[in-house]
Design an enzyme around this catalytic site. Structure first.
Site, PDB file in Angstrom:
ATOM      1  N   GLU A  46      36.448  41.840  53.811  1.00 61.37           N
ATOM      2  CA  GLU A  46      35.561  40.837  53.213  1.00 61.37           C
ATOM      3  C   GLU A  46      36.353  39.544  53.050  1.00 61.37           C
ATOM      4  OE1 GLU A  46      34.728  40.737  48.905  1.00 61.37           O
ATOM      5  OE2 GLU A  46      32.615  40.458  49.397  1.00 61.37           O
ATOM      6  N   TRP A  47      35.899  38.487  53.718  1.00 63.93           N
ATOM      7  CA  TRP A  47      36.529  37.179  53.486  1.00 63.93           C
ATOM      8  C   TRP A  47      35.785  36.519  52.338  1.00 63.93           C
ATOM      9  CZ3 TRP A  47      36.458  32.177  56.958  1.00 63.93           C
ATOM     10  CH2 TRP A  47      37.342  31.240  56.382  1.00 63.93           C
ATOM     11  N   ARG A  82      31.067  33.992  46.925  1.00 61.05           N
ATOM     12  CA  ARG A  82      30.605  34.465  45.615  1.00 61.05           C
ATOM     13  C   ARG A  82      30.511  33.246  44.707  1.00 61.05           C
ATOM     14  NH1 ARG A  82      28.323  37.400  45.911  1.00 61.05           N
ATOM     15  NH2 ARG A  82      29.511  39.211  46.532  1.00 61.05           N
ATOM     16  N   GLU A  86      27.946  34.153  39.621  1.00 57.79           N
ATOM     17  CA  GLU A  86      28.072  35.623  39.689  1.00 57.79           C
ATOM     18  C   GLU A  86      29.534  36.047  39.740  1.00 57.79           C
ATOM     19  OE1 GLU A  86      25.282  38.024  41.565  1.00 57.79           O
ATOM     20  OE2 GLU A  86      23.637  36.607  41.324  1.00 57.79           O
ATOM     21  N   HIS A 143      25.543  40.615  40.697  1.00 58.96           N
ATOM     22  CA  HIS A 143      26.699  40.966  39.862  1.00 58.96           C
ATOM     23  C   HIS A 143      26.419  40.632  38.419  1.00 58.96           C
ATOM     24  CE1 HIS A 143      27.863  40.071  43.914  1.00 58.96           C
ATOM     25  NE2 HIS A 143      28.832  40.933  43.776  1.00 58.96           N
ATOM     26  N   LYS A 170      23.265  45.653  47.360  1.00 61.76           N
ATOM     27  CA  LYS A 170      24.514  45.933  46.627  1.00 61.76           C
ATOM     28  C   LYS A 170      24.415  45.413  45.190  1.00 61.76           C
ATOM     29  CE  LYS A 170      28.058  43.174  47.356  1.00 61.76           C
ATOM     30  NZ  LYS A 170      29.218  42.519  47.988  1.00 61.76           N
ATOM     31  N   ARG A 213      33.719  53.981  41.881  1.00 65.39           N
ATOM     32  CA  ARG A 213      34.237  53.488  43.162  1.00 65.39           C
ATOM     33  C   ARG A 213      34.741  54.637  44.041  1.00 65.39           C
ATOM     34  NH1 ARG A 213      34.916  47.920  43.074  1.00 65.39           N
ATOM     35  NH2 ARG A 213      35.005  46.926  41.022  1.00 65.39           N
ATOM     36  N   SER A 232      39.764  41.575  44.051  1.00 64.43           N
ATOM     37  CA  SER A 232      38.760  40.524  43.892  1.00 64.43           C
ATOM     38  C   SER A 232      37.825  40.802  42.726  1.00 64.43           C
ATOM     39  CB  SER A 232      37.955  40.345  45.179  1.00 64.43           C
ATOM     40  OG  SER A 232      37.126  41.463  45.398  1.00 64.43           O
ATOM     41  N   GLN A 236      39.248  47.583  41.002  1.00 57.84           N
ATOM     42  CA  GLN A 236      39.510  47.990  42.392  1.00 57.84           C
ATOM     43  C   GLN A 236      40.850  48.703  42.483  1.00 57.84           C
ATOM     44  OE1 GLN A 236      39.281  44.376  44.651  1.00 57.84           O
ATOM     45  NE2 GLN A 236      37.050  44.356  44.650  1.00 57.84           N
TER      46      GLN A 236
HETATM   47  O1  LIG Z   1      30.295  42.285  45.603  1.00 51.82           O
HETATM   48  C1  LIG Z   1      31.452  42.610  45.628  1.00 51.82           C
HETATM   49  C2  LIG Z   1      31.931  43.749  44.850  1.00 51.82           C
HETATM   50  C3  LIG Z   1      33.079  43.358  43.960  1.00 51.82           C
HETATM   51  O2  LIG Z   1      32.620  42.519  42.927  1.00 51.82           O
HETATM   52  C4  LIG Z   1      33.657  44.634  43.300  1.00 51.82           C
HETATM   53  O3  LIG Z   1      33.367  44.852  42.133  1.00 51.82           O
HETATM   54  O4  LIG Z   1      34.378  45.368  43.974  1.00 51.82           O
HETATM   55  C5  LIG Z   1      34.148  42.659  44.769  1.00 51.82           C
HETATM   56  C6  LIG Z   1      33.625  41.452  45.519  1.00 51.82           C
HETATM   57  O5  LIG Z   1      34.661  40.885  46.309  1.00 51.82           O
HETATM   58  C7  LIG Z   1      32.462  41.848  46.386  1.00 51.82           C
HETATM   59  O6  LIG Z   1      31.880  40.708  46.962  1.00 51.82           O
END
Ligand SMILES: O=C1C[C@@](O)(C(=O)O)C[C@@H](O)[C@@H]1O
Length: 253
Positions: A46-47, A82, A86, A143, A170, A213, A232, A236
């Site tokens: 993801e860029w 983004r 959000e 988000h 998503k 996750r 990001s 994560q």
């Molecule tokens: O939408 C998402 C999910 C995200 O927010 C995460 O919680 O992993 C991370 C973001 O980079 C991505 O665009």
């Protein structure tokens, strides 16, 4: 459920796919990050262009995109601006946001584009239409960095994304308690079992939500974000650890 095929990756079958974000600010940082990412467990990159210093200069953006594509070969690229609304790095007005996403799709260099569903129905439809004409898949997103909406609300947002023509709905939400994580998982299961005819992606953020996750294969989320270097979003895991857990779970399912 119809899987989404992008290049050599099928999203929506088997082990959830791993997407690694790039959050570099300069072209050099971005290219350095991607050199490392391509040697890891990443299925998709993801860029996160809202981090990129030259994102409002489309010529430079396109050049960096060309370099990314050259380094990544056949690995799919998700293009994501983004917005600050959000949780992103920069603000952008709705017209410029739609233009940017459409122009990104038209380059033929990316495979997926993220569009925030609350930009407005017409804006989302416009991005979907152009993206599809260019053979690019659309991830519609939402988000909430502060709380977890009720299960019905999460399902209703995901259904709306599907109705607007997104290939992959998503949602990422913030838990304020362990129960909120269960709410996100229950919404995922309901959407995936009762309404979705395509893959969906869900996550509960932060350490409290990290389990969400990892268990996408059990509850119905087709892709999960893992970090290589800087994350990001909160919660994560490292992409390699993520792959280990996903594979361990898959073996027993
Ligand atoms: O939408 C998402 C999910 C995200 O927010 C995460 O919680 O992993 C991370 C973001 O980079 C991505 O665009």
């Amino acid at each position: 459920m119809n899987p989404v095929k992008v290049r050599n990756i099928e999203i929506g079958t088997g082990i959830p796919k791993i997407c690694v974000p790039i959050v570099g600010e300069t072209r050099e940082e971005i290219l350095k990050a991607v050199e490392t990412i391509k040697t890891t467990a990443a299925d998709v990159v993801e860029w996160r262009v809202d981090w990129y210093e030259d994102i409002f200069d489309f010529e430079k953006t396109k050049e960096t995109m060309e370099s990314l594509r050259a380094v990544l070969g056949d690995m799919p690229i998700l293009f994501t601006f983004r917005t600050s609304n959000e949780g992103g790095e920069k603000a952008i007005d709705a017209d410029a946001y739609v233009e940017l996403n459409k122009n990104a799709a038209k380059t033929g260099l990316i495979d997926l584009v993220d569009v925030e569903v609350f930009t407005g129905d017409d804006a989302v439809k416009a991005v979907v239409e152009t993206a599809h004409q260019c053979g690019v898949k659309v991830v519609a997103s939402n988000h909430d960095f502060h709380k977890t909406p009720a299960k019905e609300e999460i399902v209703s947002r995901l259904r709306k994304m599907q109705e607007l023509g997104a290939d992959i709905p998503k949602i990422a939400v913030m838990p304020q308690s362990r129960r909120d994580v269960l709410t996100l998982l229950a919404a995922t299961e309901e959407m995936a079992s009762d309404y979705a005819d395509r893959p969906i992606i869900t996550m509960s953020m932060s350490g409290t939500g990290v389990i969400s996750r990892l268990c996408g294969e059990a509850f119905g989320s087709a892709l999960t974000f893992g970090a290589v270097g800087k994350a990001s979003a909160p919660g994560q895991m490292g992409a390699e650890d993520l792959q280990t857990v996903l594979e361990l779970l898959h073996k027993s399912m």
